[in-house]
Design a protein around this motif. Sequence first.
Motif, PDB file in Angstrom:
ATOM      1  N   ILE A 146       9.611  15.199   9.888  1.00 11.27           N
ATOM      2  CA  ILE A 146       8.811  14.048   9.114  1.00 11.27           C
ATOM      3  C   ILE A 146       8.087  13.247   9.703  1.00 11.27           C
ATOM      4  O   ILE A 146       8.565  13.005  10.656  1.00 11.27           O
ATOM      5  CB  ILE A 146       9.807  13.595   7.958  1.00 11.27           C
ATOM      6  N   ARG A 147       7.106  13.074   9.341  1.00 13.58           N
ATOM      7  CA  ARG A 147       6.049  12.005  10.101  1.00 13.58           C
ATOM      8  C   ARG A 147       6.126  10.783   9.414  1.00 13.58           C
ATOM      9  O   ARG A 147       6.200  10.629   8.298  1.00 13.58           O
ATOM     10  CB  ARG A 147       4.613  12.489  10.110  1.00 13.58           C
ATOM     11  N   ILE A 148       6.498   9.775  10.198  1.00 11.57           N
ATOM     12  CA  ILE A 148       6.827   8.373   9.628  1.00 11.57           C
ATOM     13  C   ILE A 148       5.738   7.388   9.979  1.00 11.57           C
ATOM     14  O   ILE A 148       5.304   7.207  11.296  1.00 11.57           O
ATOM     15  CB  ILE A 148       8.012   7.691  10.082  1.00 11.57           C
ATOM     16  N   ARG A 157       7.541   3.561  15.088  1.00  5.70           N
ATOM     17  CA  ARG A 157       7.167   4.483  16.131  1.00  5.70           C
ATOM     18  C   ARG A 157       8.116   5.326  16.804  1.00  5.70           C
ATOM     19  O   ARG A 157       8.077   6.307  17.027  1.00  5.70           O
ATOM     20  CB  ARG A 157       6.143   3.990  17.299  1.00  5.70           C
ATOM     21  N   ALA A 158       9.213   4.354  17.217  1.00  3.54           N
ATOM     22  CA  ALA A 158      10.369   4.925  17.736  1.00  3.54           C
ATOM     23  C   ALA A 158      11.035   5.734  16.850  1.00  3.54           C
ATOM     24  O   ALA A 158      11.777   6.891  17.479  1.00  3.54           O
ATOM     25  CB  ALA A 158      11.173   3.758  18.383  1.00  3.54           C
ATOM     26  N   ALA A 159      11.416   5.490  15.521  1.00  5.74           N
ATOM     27  CA  ALA A 159      12.012   6.168  14.981  1.00  5.74           C
ATOM     28  C   ALA A 159      11.137   7.509  14.405  1.00  5.74           C
ATOM     29  O   ALA A 159      11.949   8.663  14.392  1.00  5.74           O
ATOM     30  CB  ALA A 159      12.058   5.583  13.423  1.00  5.74           C
ATOM     31  N   ASP A 160       9.996   7.487  14.553  1.00  7.84           N
ATOM     32  CA  ASP A 160       9.182   8.638  14.171  1.00  7.84           C
ATOM     33  C   ASP A 160       9.235   9.884  15.470  1.00  7.84           C
ATOM     34  O   ASP A 160       9.401  10.811  15.035  1.00  7.84           O
ATOM     35  CB  ASP A 160       7.630   8.109  14.243  1.00  7.84           C
ATOM     36  N   LYS A 161       9.624   9.149  16.533  1.00  6.56           N
ATOM     37  CA  LYS A 161       9.733   9.908  17.940  1.00  6.56           C
ATOM     38  C   LYS A 161      10.992  10.699  17.616  1.00  6.56           C
ATOM     39  O   LYS A 161      11.195  11.827  18.205  1.00  6.56           O
ATOM     40  CB  LYS A 161       9.607   9.215  19.097  1.00  6.56           C
ATOM     41  N   LYS A 162      12.064   9.867  17.269  1.00  7.72           N
ATOM     42  CA  LYS A 162      13.400  10.184  17.229  1.00  7.72           C
ATOM     43  C   LYS A 162      13.670  11.341  16.273  1.00  7.72           C
ATOM     44  O   LYS A 162      14.458  12.158  16.337  1.00  7.72           O
ATOM     45  CB  LYS A 162      14.321   8.904  17.056  1.00  7.72           C
ATOM     46  N   VAL A 210       6.250  10.021   5.382  1.00  8.00           N
ATOM     47  CA  VAL A 210       6.672   8.839   4.659  1.00  8.00           C
ATOM     48  C   VAL A 210       6.349   7.829   5.329  1.00  8.00           C
ATOM     49  O   VAL A 210       6.117   7.754   6.601  1.00  8.00           O
ATOM     50  CB  VAL A 210       8.242   8.678   4.634  1.00  8.00           C
ATOM     51  N   ALA A 211       5.827   6.807   4.305  1.00  8.37           N
ATOM     52  CA  ALA A 211       5.228   5.496   5.126  1.00  8.37           C
ATOM     53  C   ALA A 211       6.021   4.322   4.851  1.00  8.37           C
ATOM     54  O   ALA A 211       6.491   4.192   3.876  1.00  8.37           O
ATOM     55  CB  ALA A 211       3.863   5.160   4.363  1.00  8.37           C
ATOM     56  N   VAL A 212       6.271   3.636   5.869  1.00 10.81           N
ATOM     57  CA  VAL A 212       7.200   2.418   5.786  1.00 10.81           C
ATOM     58  C   VAL A 212       6.068   1.201   5.643  1.00 10.81           C
ATOM     59  O   VAL A 212       5.437   0.904   6.206  1.00 10.81           O
ATOM     60  CB  VAL A 212       7.984   2.315   7.244  1.00 10.81           C
ATOM     61  N   THR A 213       6.403   0.770   4.427  1.00 13.30           N
ATOM     62  CA  THR A 213       5.268  -0.300   4.156  1.00 13.30           C
ATOM     63  C   THR A 213       6.287  -1.704   3.417  1.00 13.30           C
ATOM     64  O   THR A 213       6.372  -1.768   2.323  1.00 13.30           O
ATOM     65  CB  THR A 213       4.380   0.217   2.812  1.00 13.30           C
ATOM     66  N   ASP A 214       6.356  -2.214   4.289  1.00 14.79           N
ATOM     67  CA  ASP A 214       7.327  -3.483   3.800  1.00 14.79           C
ATOM     68  C   ASP A 214       6.181  -4.702   3.748  1.00 14.79           C
ATOM     69  O   ASP A 214       5.197  -4.750   4.001  1.00 14.79           O
ATOM     70  CB  ASP A 214       8.337  -4.122   5.178  1.00 14.79           C
TER      71      ASP A 214
END
Length: 590
Positions: free
Chosen positions: A418-420, A409-414, A381-385
Motif C-alpha cells: 500500500i502506498r502511504i 515516509r518511513a512507514a511507507d518504506k516499511k 491511503v493518505a495520512v491527513t492529521d
Amino acid sequence: MSTNRKLADEFARMADVLELLGENRFRVAAYQRAARVLGELAENVEDLAGDTNDLVAIEGIGKGLAEKIIEFVETGRIAEHAQTIKKVPKGVLELMAIPGLGPKTLATFWKQADITSLKKLKAAIKTGELETLPRMGKKSVEKLAKSIAFAESAGDRVRLGEALPVALEILEKMRSLKAVVKADYAGSLRRGKETIGDVDILVGVADPEKSAAAVSKAFASMDCVQDVIAAGATKTSVRTDKNLQADLRVVSADQYGAALLYFTGSKENNVAMRERAIRRDLRLNEYGLWKADADMKNPRTHPVAARTEADIFKKLDLAYIEPEMREDRGELSAAEDGTLPDLIKLSDIKAELHAHTVASDGLWSIEELANAAKARGFHTVAVTDHSRAQAVANGLDEKRLIRHIEDVRAADKKISGIRILAGSEVDILSDGKMDYSDKILSQLDLVVASPHMALSQDDAKATKRLLRAIENPYVHIIGHPTGRLINRRAGLQPDMAKLIQAAAETGTALEINAHHWRLDLRDTHARAAIEAGALLAINTDAHGPGDLDHLGFGILTARRAWAEAKHVVNCFTAAKLKKWLTAKRQKMVG
Ligand code: DGT
Ligand code: CA
Ligand code: CA
Ligand code: ZN
C-alpha cells in the motif's frame, strides 16, 4: 445493534447523568473512558462476560464496571443506573439533544434557574434570564437560540446512519422466520437519503393467508420494539427504541417486485412510473403491472409483471433504475434512452484520502491506519492529521508536521502493498487563508483543506473563503465543504455553483465526507458538481477502528448524485491518482 454499542451508549449516557448531578469528576471520566473502550473493542463483550477477570483485563474496565457489564449482558439493564437516572428530570435529559448543550451547562440551568424543559429554556431566553447565568453571555444565548430553532426545524427525521442498523436488525429477524421468502427495507432508506422519516420493511411469503399474521406478530414482538402503533395481519407499525417508526408490509412473493417498487418510492417516481404505464395502456399499482382492461379483483387475472422490479421495468421498456435514483429527477427518460449512469459501487473505491492518526485526534498509528486500508484492498491511503488551528484536536504546528511527514515516509518504506501519502487536513481559516504556508504545503503529497471554525459566517464571506482555498495551487480536496452536521448545524451556505465552477477549472476535488453526521457535500450539490465537470472525493475522515465502514453512506450519497467511478478520485488507479496529485501544482506554479 451490538451489545458493545449498546453498553457504550449506556455508559456514555451515565457519564452525562453523573456530570449533571455534579458527581466526582473521576467517576465521570471512568464512565467516559469505559464508553470509548467498549465502542472500540474488537471482541464481542458478551463472549467476555462469562468471567469477570476477562473484563477487568480490558484497559479502562475496573471491577465495578465489569459487574455492571455482566448485569447488562444477563438482564439487559443496570439497576443502579436506572435509579440514578431517576434523579434527573426527564426534560433536562431531553435538552441534552440540543447541540451545544452539555451536562455542565444544563446542570447550571437546572440548579440555578429551574430550567427543566425546552419550554422553560425558551422562556428563559425570551425574558433574558438565561443571559444572567454564569458563563452565558449575549453571544452564547444567541447561538443557543439558533441551534434550538435548527433542531426544531429538523423535525423527527433520523439520520441514515442511525436508521440503517435498526433496519438491518429487523431484516435479520424477519429473514430468520421460516415462512419468509424475501425481505428488504424499502422507502427513503433504500433510496439512501441522508435522513429517514420511517423505516419501511417489506416481507414476501408464499401464502399470506397462511403466514402473514404470524410474521406480523413476530415483527411486533421484536426486542427493539417499544410501542405497537398499529397491528394487522399484513400491515404493522411499531416504534423502536431509537424513537424510530418502522412499518411492516407482508405480501405474496408473487407480487413482491411490485410492492418493493411501490414502497421504495419515491412518491414522485411512483407517479411518473404510473403515468408511463397509463400511456402504454397498462396500469401500475403496488400489486403489479396490469393490462388496462384487466379485472384486478378476479384472483385468476394475472399481471403483466409483478414478481421482480426488473420484470416491471422491462415491460415498461425501461432499463433498471437503481433505487437511489428514483426521485423523478430525469431517471425515467435516461432509462428510456439507455443513458443511465453506471453508478459507482463500494468496491470501486481504491483509496482513502482523508484519515487521522494519534498524531492529532485519531486512535490509529500510521501503521495501523495503513493496515486497515490495506485490508480493504486499497492501493493508497493518505495520512491527513489536523493543522495547528485545531488546537482542541491536537493539530500539528509546522515543526511537528515536518517530523510527521518523515514518520509517514518511513512507514511507507516499511509497509509493502500500500502506498502511504504524507498529507494534512489543513484548516481553511475564516478569510480563506490556509493554516500552513505554501512552502510547507508544497512538501505534502496531498492536501485536504477543510472549514472547521466560523461556520455561521455570512454566505458571501463563505463563498470567498472557499474560493480562495480552491484556488490555492497546493489544495487537492476541499474536505466537508460546508461543515454542516445533519439535524444539528446548518453549516456554511456558499454559492455552490461558483465553487463548483472553480473546482472544475482548477481540477480540485470536492469531498463527500462519508460520515453519517456529515454527508457533506450533499447529494444535490454532488450532482451539480458532476454535471459541471468537477471531480469528487469520497472519504471517511477515519479516526479509528470501524470508521472505514462509513464509506457505504458516502457511496449512497454519491449514487443519489448519479456519480460514476470515473468522477471520483478515490477510484482512480494508483498511477492516475499520482498524476492527478501533481497536475494542479504543475499547471499553477510550474
Ligand atoms: P420518509 O419515510 O419520509 O423518509 O420517506 P419515504 O419515501 O420512505 O416515504 P413513506 O415512508 O411515507 O412511504 C414509503 C413509500 O411508499 C414512498 O416512498 C412511496 C410510497 N408512497 C407513500 N405514499 C404514497 C402516495 O401517496 N402516493 C404514491 N404514489 N406513493 C406513495
Ligand atoms: Ca419511510
Ligand atoms: Ca412508511
Ligand atoms: Zn478530518
